[in-house]
Design a protein around this motif. Structure first.
Motif, short mmCIF file in Angstrom:
data_model
loop_
_atom_site.label_atom_id
_atom_site.label_comp_id
_atom_site.label_asym_id
_atom_site.label_seq_id
_atom_site.Cartn_x
_atom_site.Cartn_y
_atom_site.Cartn_z
N ILE A 12 -23.63 20.35 -7.04
CA ILE A 12 -23.96 18.94 -6.85
C ILE A 12 -23.65 18.51 -5.42
O ILE A 12 -22.96 19.19 -4.68
N GLY A 13 -24.14 17.35 -5.08
CA GLY A 13 -23.91 16.74 -3.78
C GLY A 13 -24.99 15.72 -3.52
O GLY A 13 -25.99 15.68 -4.23
N ARG A 14 -24.78 14.95 -2.52
CA ARG A 14 -25.79 13.94 -2.17
C ARG A 14 -26.94 14.61 -1.42
O ARG A 14 -26.87 15.77 -1.05
N PHE A 16 -20.36 18.92 0.19
CA PHE A 16 -20.19 17.66 0.91
C PHE A 16 -20.26 17.93 2.40
O PHE A 16 -19.47 18.70 2.94
N ARG A 17 -21.23 17.28 3.05
CA ARG A 17 -21.33 17.35 4.51
C ARG A 17 -21.06 15.96 5.07
O ARG A 17 -21.80 15.02 4.80
N GLN A 18 -20.01 15.84 5.84
CA GLN A 18 -19.63 14.56 6.43
C GLN A 18 -20.74 14.04 7.33
O GLN A 18 -20.94 12.83 7.43
N GLU A 19 -21.48 14.93 7.95
CA GLU A 19 -22.59 14.54 8.82
C GLU A 19 -23.65 13.76 8.04
O GLU A 19 -24.29 12.87 8.58
N ALA A 20 -23.81 14.08 6.76
CA ALA A 20 -24.85 13.44 5.95
C ALA A 20 -24.33 12.22 5.18
O ALA A 20 -25.10 11.30 4.90
#
Length: 182
Positions: free
Chosen positions: A12-14, A119-123
């Motif tokens: 999962i993730g955004r 989870f990517r902080q950039e996104a």
């Protein structure tokens, strides 16, 4: 394979977090280890049938609710969900992926299955995972580009060579621990 069906974990993730890349890499690693891996991709609409093709004509000209494309080496089912809406992941696995050892499901973040979050902080500014949140209790691990992220679950660096093998080890421990004890 487990007696009660395959192990299922949701990646999962955004949006644009790297879910597909991780799912593909993890499937390849588990396959390399001799596991029978199957995947499910949850989307918000897609087109797999091409206008003018026979299967498209079955559905769109003939009005078939569901069409199965079957050949000697593969098959696909396309169509509409039954009344009541989308089939739960567990039912998809039971009906179509019963012979897997492990199923990697991209998406399905609201389901009861265990999760690995990308989870990517950039996104996005924050992960979906929040310690203490009942929904986060199903999270097995976080994969992130934020090195200092602390969580109550294992945290793996997003682009490190050891991440995918480490996640595969984690999943084998969760889903195949009885095998190792034999």
């Amino acid at each position: 394979m487990k007696d009660d069906g395959p192990g299922v974990v949701c990646i999962i993730g955004r949006k644009n977090s790297g879910k597909t890349g991780l799912t593909v890499a993890l499937a390849a690693e588990l396959n390399r280890r001799g596991r029978r891996v199957m995947t499910v991709k949850h989307g918000h609409g897609f087109q797999v049938d091409q206008p003018g093709r026979d299967s498209w004509r079955h559905r769109h000209e003939g009005g078939a609710v569901r069409t199965v494309l079957a050949g000697p080496g593969d098959f696909a089912v396309i169509g509409l969900w039954p009344p009541g809406g989308e089939m739960p992941l567990a039912e998809l696995v039971r009906r179509f992926l019963w012979d897997a050892e492990i199923v990697l499901a991209e998406g399905f973040k609201s389901g009861p299955e265990p999760k690995i979050e990308v989870f990517r902080q950039e996104a996005h500014p924050e992960p979906l995972y929040h310690p203490g949140d009942p929904a986060s209790a199903r999270t097995l691990a976080l994969v992130t580009d934020r090195a200092e992220l602390e969580a109550g679950v294992p945290v793996f660096p997003l682009h490190e060579p050891g991440t995918v093998p480490g996640l595969a080890d984690l999943l084998e421990g969760v889903f195949f621990s009885r095998e190792r004890q034999s």
